[in-house]
Design an enzyme around this catalytic site. Structure first.
Site, short mmCIF file in Angstrom:
data_model
loop_
_atom_site.label_atom_id
_atom_site.label_comp_id
_atom_site.label_asym_id
_atom_site.label_seq_id
_atom_site.Cartn_x
_atom_site.Cartn_y
_atom_site.Cartn_z
N ASP A 252 -80.44 31.52 -62.36
CA ASP A 252 -80.35 32.11 -60.83
C ASP A 252 -80.92 32.75 -59.98
O ASP A 252 -81.36 34.07 -60.28
CB ASP A 252 -78.64 31.83 -61.15
N ASP A 412 -68.92 24.22 -58.37
CA ASP A 412 -67.86 25.75 -58.48
C ASP A 412 -66.78 26.09 -59.02
O ASP A 412 -66.02 26.38 -57.93
CB ASP A 412 -68.67 26.88 -57.70
O1 1PR Z 1 -73.54 25.52 -51.94
O2 1PR Z 1 -75.53 24.29 -52.32
O3 1PR Z 1 -76.05 26.28 -51.13
O4 1PR Z 1 -75.74 26.31 -53.24
C1 1PR Z 1 -75.55 26.91 -54.24
C2 1PR Z 1 -75.33 27.21 -55.94
O5 1PR Z 1 -75.73 28.71 -55.76
C3 1PR Z 1 -74.59 26.39 -56.22
O6 1PR Z 1 -74.53 25.76 -57.16
C4 1PR Z 1 -73.99 27.69 -57.31
O7 1PR Z 1 -73.57 27.22 -58.41
C5 1PR Z 1 -75.33 28.39 -57.17
N1 1PR Z 1 -74.10 30.30 -56.95
C6 1PR Z 1 -74.00 30.55 -55.90
N2 1PR Z 1 -73.54 32.15 -56.25
C7 1PR Z 1 -73.66 32.34 -57.36
C8 1PR Z 1 -73.15 33.57 -58.32
O8 1PR Z 1 -73.21 33.53 -59.24
N3 1PR Z 1 -73.10 34.28 -57.95
N4 1PR Z 1 -74.49 30.71 -59.78
C9 1PR Z 1 -74.11 30.96 -58.24
C10 1PR Z 1 -73.47 29.57 -59.86
C11 1PR Z 1 -73.66 29.51 -62.40
C12 1PR Z 1 -74.05 28.84 -63.35
C13 1PR Z 1 -74.67 29.68 -64.50
C14 1PR Z 1 -73.59 28.87 -65.14
C15 1PR Z 1 -74.49 29.33 -67.02
N5 1PR Z 1 -73.98 30.18 -61.80
O9 1PR Z 1 -75.40 29.57 -62.08
O10 1PR Z 1 -76.13 29.43 -64.94
O11 1PR Z 1 -72.57 29.03 -65.44
O12 1PR Z 1 -74.26 30.66 -67.03
P1 1PR Z 1 -73.67 31.70 -68.42
O13 1PR Z 1 -74.50 30.41 -69.47
O14 1PR Z 1 -74.71 32.75 -68.04
O15 1PR Z 1 -72.40 31.37 -68.61
P2 1PR Z 1 -75.57 25.68 -51.95
#
Ligand code: 1PR
Length: 560
Positions: A252, A412
């Site tokens: 991320d 998400d």
């Molecule tokens: O909506 O097309 O512009 O895409 C935005 C992207 O950014 C999406 O793929 C969304 O999942 C990601 N995103 C937005 N905010 C966050 C955040 O964490 N605040 N991350 C985010 C999503 C989840 C995974 C993470 C897994 C595994 N985070 O990226 O890597 O949950 O984590 P873990 O193994 O530590 O539990 P758009």
């Protein structure tokens, strides 16, 4: 030494192949005109996307006749993926388009009723043998050095079914996917081809490209005279188990408070430190460096998510383009990028379609784009407008141009608990993890803008719509489990897996190697993704793979 030429018809990520060639110390020229075929000592032909598009592009450029002449002259040629398929007579993917016809047979779509399609991931080869007494043994040499002990990266929905009689002199290797055996490598004289991507197959793939580049183009090469002497081993159960589960490292990425681009990691999507007064954005490393580390440690794929993509970033300024460019110079496994794949209007008023944004990422080295928020809006419109395909959504336009396998949907979802399924119009699942008031059911609500906004759409509606729109894969996060180390949400993942026939990547919650085995067993997902445990160095990728290997799961060995 003569020149190696790249035959590029402008679809998908050829940057990785160019980078691989550079990494191996060679330079590449591009075929720009029919006259270049005469200058080429060797030709590399990477094919990405749709078969018909490839053939139409070659025809439009006037390259079909010179390419056929080049092949007939017996000079070295290496076709990759669709580049290999064009050597055949045609493909069910584009029935009107004629292939080059150098090899009999046609590509067909995999049977979706028996397995997930596309075939995405690492698989094994079964290499042909010549009978020892065959004087043509030398001609049937495996010039590329394709290796039965290695795994190579495939990503395709269409393949040429292997026909032992028809293909005998041409086919160097076959691969088993589910119940089908298909042509995975061809060699006829100096004409070579692989259905898999050597430029995405790690060190094992680079060795094949090196073998092609280093081979003496004038070395004697006698074509098989008695093709009946080529033998193939019958596929065994072991070979059909060659398809591995994929372990994906996710990064991320966002600016921290000092303005540096960093890899961060949230707890249930909150990426700010909780134990400092300032609540800084967690900084777990630099994107390119960390990705290179994971590549060396054996990650089968790497995903970069721009998690502040909901902010408007001008196209000219997209920081992830540079991340991709640099990462793809040294990382030779698939790279996915997500965040901000949608129509964009820059402050100067210039408009970029989602297809143009994706194109910029593919040209920078991405193999797939993942679409989050925009997929939710597209799914809402799909159900609202009577399940019509308009051909205008980001999913459709990108899949049409680059192939379904290039479009991942990043989901998400978060749990919404209900006491009774009748309490909501949405699709519910019974849950072992009860809600705050003892509720025994929940539905999974889709969110947009990185979980900031919940929508009136459940995850089943989302994935079914996205598959219908042409997406190739689902990256299934879970806001409730993200960063918890508590294990994947099996109830969510099982439900999604049952709803689609495209591959599903389980994400969010991994805290122990056993969690990877658990989610594979419980849901049958094709891939597992983790972030926090890798970034915090709690569990290295190699440890996950060792754990799975010792328990009998097929994984790509870390050492290769
Ligand atoms: O909506 O097309 O512009 O895409 C935005 C992207 O950014 C999406 O793929 C969304 O999942 C990601 N995103 C937005 N905010 C966050 C955040 O964490 N605040 N991350 C985010 C999503 C989840 C995974 C993470 C897994 C595994 N985070 O990226 O890597 O949950 O984590 P873990 O193994 O530590 O539990 P758009």
């Amino acid at each position: 030494m003569g020149d190696v030429y790249l035959l590029d018809y402008g679809a998908g990520n050829v940057r990785s192949l160019v980078n691989a060639v550079h990494k191996l110390g060679y330079t590449l020229k591009t075929i720009d005109s029919a006259a270049d075929f005469d200058k080429a000592e060797k030709i590399l032909f990477p094919g990405v996307g749709e078969f018909g598009h490839a053939m139409r592009s070659l025809e439009a450029k006037g390259f079909v006749a010179p390419l056929k002449a080049y092949l007939q002259s017996g000079r070295p040629f290496f076709g990759i993926c669709v580049g290999m398929q064009t050597l055949f007579e045609g493909s069910e993917e584009a029935p009107q388009a004629h292939g080059l016809g150098a090899i009999p047979g046609r590509a067909k779509c995999f049977d979706r009723t028996t397995k997930t399609v596309p075939h995405i991931g690492w698989n094994r080869l079964d290499v042909r043998k010549a009978l020892p007494q065959d004087p043509s043994g030398a001609q049937l040499a495996n010039t590329l050095g394709v290796d039965e002990t290695e795994r190579y990266y495939f990503v395709h929905s269409f393949a040429v079914p292997f026909d032992e009689v028809q293909h005998r002199p041409f086919v160097l290797a076959t691969t088993r996917y589910g119940d089908e055996t298909f042509v995975s490598a061809v060699q006829y004289g100096r004409m070579l081809g692989t259905q898999f991507h050597p430029e995405k197959s790690g060190p094992a793939g680079l060795r094949l490209i090196q073998a092609f580049l280093a081979a003496d183009p004038t070395a004697p090469c006698i074509l098989p005279t008695n093709s009946a002497d080529v033998i193939y081993r019958q596929p065994t159960t072991q070979q059909s188990d060659g398809f591995t589960t994929r372990i994906i490292a996710c990064l991320d990425v966002r600016d921290n408070d000092q303005g540096d681009l960093v890899v961060t990691k949230g707890d249930q999507y909150d990426v700010r430190e909780r134990d400092t007064a300032a609540g800084d954005v967690r900084n777990l490393g630099k994107p390119v460096e960390l990705a290179e580390t994971y590549y060396r440690q054996g990650a089968d794929e790497i995903t970069f998510l721009n998690i502040t993509s909901f902010r408007n970033v001008p196209m000219q300024d997209l920081p992830m383009l540079e991340v991709l460019r640099r990462a793809s110079e040294n990382i030779f496994v698939p790279l996915t990028v997500g965040g901000g794949i949608r129509d964009v209007t820059d402050p100067d008023g210039r408009h970029y379609s989602a297809l143009a944004v994706a194109g910029a990422y593919f040209r920078s080295g991405a193999d797939k784009v993942s679409i989050g928020s925009d997929a939710v809006y597209a799914a809402e419109a799909y159900w609202r407008d009577g399940q019509q395909l308009t051909g205008t959504t980001a999913i459709e336009t990108i899949a049409n141009a680059y192939g379904a396998q290039a479009v991942v949907i990043s989901v998400d979802p978060r749990r919404v608990y209900v006491a009774d399924p009748a309490d909501t119009p949405h699709h519910t699942v019974p849950t072992q993890c009860r809600g705050p008031n003892g509720e025994q059911y929940c539905w999974y609500q889709c969110t947009v803008k990185g979980g900031r906004e919940g929508r009136d759409l459940d995850v089943r509606q989302l994935v079914v719509a996205c598959q219908a729109l042409g997406a190739g894969e689902i990256l299934l996060n879970c806001m409730d489990r993200d960063g918890t180390n508590a294990g994947y949400d099996l109830e969510l993942i099982r439900d999604v897996k049952q709803a689609v026939t495209i591959p599903v990547i389980a994400s969010s919650g991994a805290g122990h190697p056993a969690h990877f085995a658990e989610v594979i067993d419980a849901t049958g997902v094709e891939a597992t993704l983790a972030a926090g445990i890798f970034h915090r160095k709690e569990v290295p990728i190699a440890t996950v793979k060792e754990y799975l290997t010792t328990r009998g799961y097929a994984v790509r060995p870390t050492s290769t």
